[in-house]
Design a protein around this motif. Structure first.
Motif, short mmCIF file in Angstrom:
data_model
loop_
_atom_site.label_atom_id
_atom_site.label_comp_id
_atom_site.label_asym_id
_atom_site.label_seq_id
_atom_site.Cartn_x
_atom_site.Cartn_y
_atom_site.Cartn_z
N ASP A 13 0.80 -1.30 0.07
CA ASP A 13 0.01 0.03 0.16
C ASP A 13 1.12 1.08 -0.01
OD1 ASP A 13 1.08 0.11 2.75
OD2 ASP A 13 -0.88 -0.58 3.59
N ALA A 14 0.31 2.43 0.04
CA ALA A 14 0.81 3.80 0.08
C ALA A 14 1.95 3.84 1.36
CB ALA A 14 0.08 4.70 0.39
N ASP A 15 1.85 2.98 2.56
CA ASP A 15 2.96 2.90 3.41
C ASP A 15 3.80 1.97 3.27
OD1 ASP A 15 1.59 5.04 4.78
OD2 ASP A 15 0.29 3.54 5.88
N ASP A 16 3.82 1.28 2.09
CA ASP A 16 4.81 0.10 1.68
C ASP A 16 4.78 -1.16 2.80
OD1 ASP A 16 6.91 -0.87 0.31
OD2 ASP A 16 8.46 -0.05 1.52
N MET A 17 3.45 -1.41 3.00
CA MET A 17 3.17 -2.41 3.90
C MET A 17 2.28 -3.50 2.93
SD MET A 17 4.34 -1.92 6.92
CE MET A 17 3.13 -2.73 8.14
N ARG A 18 2.35 -4.93 3.30
CA ARG A 18 1.91 -5.87 2.49
C ARG A 18 0.38 -5.67 2.65
NH1 ARG A 18 5.22 -7.92 -1.50
NH2 ARG A 18 7.14 -7.80 -0.68
N THR A 19 -0.59 -5.71 1.49
CA THR A 19 -1.97 -5.67 1.86
C THR A 19 -2.74 -6.80 1.34
OG1 THR A 19 -4.17 -4.36 1.09
CG2 THR A 19 -2.23 -4.53 -0.43
N TRP A 20 -3.74 -7.34 1.91
CA TRP A 20 -4.38 -8.43 1.70
C TRP A 20 -6.05 -8.39 1.10
CZ3 TRP A 20 -1.84 -13.15 2.33
CH2 TRP A 20 -0.67 -12.91 3.24
N GLY A 21 -6.11 -7.09 0.55
CA GLY A 21 -7.18 -6.68 0.29
C GLY A 21 -8.22 -6.02 1.32
N SER A 22 -9.40 -5.54 1.21
CA SER A 22 -10.29 -5.00 1.81
C SER A 22 -10.68 -5.80 3.23
CB SER A 22 -11.39 -4.14 1.46
OG SER A 22 -12.23 -5.26 0.80
N ILE A 23 -11.14 -7.05 2.75
CA ILE A 23 -11.36 -8.27 3.71
C ILE A 23 -10.39 -8.75 4.47
CG2 ILE A 23 -12.51 -10.37 3.76
CD1 ILE A 23 -14.09 -9.93 1.50
N GLY A 24 -9.27 -9.04 3.82
CA GLY A 24 -8.23 -9.48 4.67
C GLY A 24 -7.43 -8.38 5.79
N ASP A 25 -7.44 -7.24 5.03
CA ASP A 25 -6.68 -6.11 5.75
C ASP A 25 -7.67 -5.94 7.08
OD1 ASP A 25 -4.62 -5.76 4.22
OD2 ASP A 25 -5.59 -3.92 3.28
N MET A 26 -9.01 -5.78 6.96
CA MET A 26 -9.80 -5.63 8.07
C MET A 26 -9.87 -6.90 9.11
SD MET A 26 -11.97 -4.14 9.87
CE MET A 26 -12.41 -2.69 8.83
N ALA A 27 -9.59 -8.04 8.59
CA ALA A 27 -9.44 -9.18 9.51
C ALA A 27 -7.95 -9.07 10.28
CB ALA A 27 -9.23 -10.42 8.66
N VAL A 28 -6.96 -8.45 9.74
CA VAL A 28 -5.70 -8.38 10.48
C VAL A 28 -6.04 -7.20 11.45
CG1 VAL A 28 -3.49 -7.44 10.22
CG2 VAL A 28 -4.35 -9.14 8.69
N GLU A 29 -6.66 -6.09 11.12
CA GLU A 29 -6.94 -5.00 11.97
C GLU A 29 -7.85 -5.50 13.26
OE1 GLU A 29 -9.01 -0.65 12.26
OE2 GLU A 29 -8.79 -1.77 10.27
N LEU A 30 -8.90 -6.30 12.99
CA LEU A 30 -9.68 -6.73 14.01
C LEU A 30 -8.84 -7.79 15.08
CD1 LEU A 30 -12.92 -7.65 12.20
CD2 LEU A 30 -12.53 -5.61 13.93
N LEU A 31 -7.98 -8.72 14.41
CA LEU A 31 -6.91 -9.59 15.28
C LEU A 31 -5.95 -8.63 16.09
CD1 LEU A 31 -6.50 -12.62 15.72
CD2 LEU A 31 -5.17 -12.47 13.76
N SER A 32 -5.69 -7.85 15.62
CA SER A 32 -4.56 -6.82 16.25
C SER A 32 -5.14 -6.50 17.35
CB SER A 32 -4.21 -5.62 15.36
OG SER A 32 -5.14 -4.88 15.17
N ILE A 33 -6.47 -6.30 17.61
CA ILE A 33 -7.21 -5.61 18.73
C ILE A 33 -7.52 -6.91 19.78
CG2 ILE A 33 -9.02 -4.47 19.64
CD1 ILE A 33 -9.27 -2.84 17.17
N ALA A 34 -7.96 -7.89 18.98
CA ALA A 34 -8.35 -9.21 19.91
C ALA A 34 -7.10 -9.58 20.64
CB ALA A 34 -8.76 -10.13 18.90
N ILE A 35 -6.02 -9.59 20.35
CA ILE A 35 -4.79 -10.16 21.05
C ILE A 35 -4.60 -9.46 22.22
CG2 ILE A 35 -3.74 -11.19 18.85
CD1 ILE A 35 -1.93 -8.75 19.01
N ALA A 36 -5.15 -8.54 22.46
CA ALA A 36 -5.11 -7.92 24.02
C ALA A 36 -5.76 -8.77 25.09
CB ALA A 36 -5.79 -6.69 23.90
#
Length: 367
Positions: free
Chosen positions: A76-99
């Protein structure tokens, strides 16, 4: 000469608490291990929660980047690997769940109490009560969302919405059903769980324990509008009071999960809606005017059902008091030797020695 008989009857030795402590409400469960809690434990535990969550997030990012590089995913624009809108949303949700594991480990290691006491006063997540709260939350949230869409100025997004197609929509729904409950529960474990109990370990008043986390919960969503910030403060405060009044996180997890699932599920059907950076902090006064009464109606329904079903609001977890050995009050003395050896010794004494006087013989024990 007297004969010692075994103790066939009488009460057994049982552990008892010589000074039983009164049950603790939910916001005071950090003191469960010992009534003389150390003042620094909540602070140290908060550091462990923050650092542990950050480390787990770093691990998740590394795994995502390595997996994306192996599969040659675009950046993406931040030079991070992207997984598409659904995959990126899954990673974002999982990054909160690991708390969640960070909170549970801090409760167990730093405060030395059962990790399940963050979930409820019973030391576990009460699944039946959680299911009932989910059934209460679903129709209330659905009606609230319908009213919001019907109000002028809230049903349109400023442009023509484009349907994503059934394949993408169903895939997004499956992803949301898997990760949104974990994300919503993680926020409840951090704010209504850990922070409420951290402040409650210092102060007895549940109001003082609830208010700080409500403000922090709103601030964690960013500053959008004053109405959105106020709505989040009300949500955090009411959910914190529900946790105290019902003795656990089930009610707040249920509403948080249903609210996010319904909102994000609707967005999953619109092209590009999952990629937006807007949160609840960006809502206007019309949405807030609908959402705040929804929260209060849900809270009233939960409290009514909690009273009807007798949901525990104080601790039922063992206080881990030191055991006290209560000796038997049976009048007969006991053997130090095994029964067979002692009886054999007594029979030999009877054969080889004088007869035991009747006055010293104990009465026969009932069969």
């Amino acid at each position: 000469m007297s004969i010692n008989f075994p103790q066939p009857y009488g009460p057994p030795a049982v552990p008892q608490d010589p000074d039983p402590a009164p049950p603790l409400p939910y916001h005071r469960l950090a003191l469960l291990k010992g009534r003389r809690g150390r003042w620094w434990r909540p602070l140290a535990g908060t550091v462990v929660v923050g650092v542990g969550t950050a480390l787990l997030m770093m691990v998740l990012v590394v795994v995502s980047e390595v997996g994306g590089a192996i599969l040659d995913r675009p950046t993406d624009a931040d030079d991070m690997r992207t997984w598409g809108s659904i995959g990126d949303m899954a990673v974002e949700l999982l990054s909160i769940a690991i708390a969640i594991p960070a909170v549970l480990l801090a409760a167990r290691w730093v405060q030395g109490r059962p990790a399940g006491t963050v979930s409820s006063v019973t030391g576990r997540l009460r699944r039946r009560w959680l299911g009932l709260c989910l059934c209460l939350a679903l129709p209330i949230v659905a009606v609230s969302l319908g009213i919001t869409f019907l109000l002028p100025g809230t049903g349109d997004s400023g442009g023509e919405a484009e349907w994503v197609g059934w394949g993408s929509f169903l895939l997004a729904l499956v992803m949301l059903c898997c990760f949104v409950p974990l994300q919503a529960a993680a926020e409840e474990y951090v704010f209504r769980g850990w922070l409420v109990q951290a402040v409650g370990s210092w102060l007895r008043s549940p109001w003082i324990a609830v208010l700080p986390q409500a403000v922090l919960f709103a601030a964690a969503h960013g500053w959008g509008t004053a109405w959105g910030f106020a709505d989040l403060v009300v949500f955090g405060g009411v959910m914190g009071l529900l946790a105290v009044r019902t003795g656990g996180l089930e009610a707040s997890i249920a509403l948080h999960t249903v609210n996010n699932l319904v909102g994000m599920g609707v967005a999953a059907g619109v092209e590009g809606a999952l990629d937006t950076d807007e949160t609840a902090a960006d809502m206007g006064w019309v949405e807030a005017a609908v959402d705040i009464p929804t929260i209060l109606i849900y809270a009233a329904a939960v409290l009514w059902f909690a009273r009807r079903r007798g949901i525990a609001a104080v601790s039922t977890v063992a206080q881990q008091a030191p055991a006290v050995h209560v000796p038997s009050t049976h009048p007969w003395p006991t053997y130090d030797a095994p029964l067979g050896a002692q009886l054999g010794h007594d029979q030999a004494q009877t054969r080889n020695g004088p007869e035991v006087p009747p006055a010293t013989r104990p009465p026969h024990a009932p069969s």
